[in-house]
Design a protein around this motif. Structure first.
Motif, PDB file in Angstrom:
ATOM      1  N   ALA A  14      40.324  29.775  44.476  1.00  0.00           N
ATOM      2  CA  ALA A  14      41.364  29.609  43.458  1.00  0.00           C
ATOM      3  C   ALA A  14      41.008  28.435  42.553  1.00  0.00           C
ATOM      4  N   GLY A  15      41.210  28.634  41.259  1.00  0.00           N
ATOM      5  CA  GLY A  15      40.848  27.624  40.273  1.00  0.00           C
ATOM      6  C   GLY A  15      39.460  27.798  39.705  1.00  0.00           C
ATOM      7  N   GLY A  16      38.673  28.650  40.319  1.00  0.00           N
ATOM      8  CA  GLY A  16      37.310  28.873  39.870  1.00  0.00           C
ATOM      9  C   GLY A  16      37.221  29.868  38.729  1.00  0.00           C
ATOM     10  N   LYS A  87      43.422  32.916  40.176  1.00  0.00           N
ATOM     11  CA  LYS A  87      44.489  32.814  41.169  1.00  0.00           C
ATOM     12  C   LYS A  87      44.307  33.910  42.207  1.00  0.00           C
ATOM     13  N   PRO A  88      44.830  33.723  43.394  1.00  0.00           N
ATOM     14  CA  PRO A  88      44.725  34.790  44.403  1.00  0.00           C
ATOM     15  C   PRO A  88      45.288  36.119  43.907  1.00  0.00           C
ATOM     16  N   VAL A 121      39.773  36.373  45.062  1.00  0.00           N
ATOM     17  CA  VAL A 121      40.074  34.957  44.858  1.00  0.00           C
ATOM     18  C   VAL A 121      40.764  34.436  46.110  1.00  0.00           C
ATOM     19  N   SER A 122      40.129  33.486  46.764  1.00  0.00           N
ATOM     20  CA  SER A 122      40.695  32.927  47.999  1.00  0.00           C
ATOM     21  C   SER A 122      41.548  31.709  47.673  1.00  0.00           C
TER      22      SER A 122
END
Length: 123
Positions: A14-16, A87-88, A121-122
């Motif tokens: 997350a955030g990537g 986001k996840p 997305v983790s």
């Protein structure tokens, strides 16, 4: 014969960020409207972003506006989806699609579809 081939999916925190690519053959990306759609497990496929033919106006789902950017490279005949601040809830199979008109969000009006690429997305 038209082919759309997506690539660039994968696992990201997350955030990537990820950049998806769609390589087109049998059509010219600048002459069609290109769209990105996604389908999360157990949910219906939904519109993500589109780039119209010719003048190349861009459209985004509210859920990705400000985070995702659709673009094209006419010389390479490719379309991209730059995804930032992931986001996840962005986890899904992402598809690129093409239509010869100006349809943006209506999936049934897209003529050609790729096979999809998985984005996870983790948290």
């Amino acid at each position: 014969q038209v082919q759309l081939v997506e690539s660039g999916g994968g696992l990201v925190q997350a955030g990537g960020s990820l950049r998806l690519s769609c390589a087109a053959s049998g059509l010219t990306v600048s002459s069609v409207t290109m769209g990105w759609f996604r389908q999360a497990q157990g949910k219906e496929r939904e519109f993500v972003a589109a780039l119209t033919r010719g003048g190349a106006s861009t459209y985004y789902a509210d859920s990705v506006k400000g985070r995702f950017t659709i673009s094209r490279d006419n010389a390479k005949n490719m379309v991209y989806l730059q995804m930032n601040s992931l986001k996840p809830e962005d986890t899904a199979v992402y598809y690129c699609a093409a239509n010869s008109g100006y349809s943006v969000r209506q999936q049934s009006l897209y003529d050609y579809w790729g096979q999809g690429t998985q984005v996870t997305v983790s948290s």
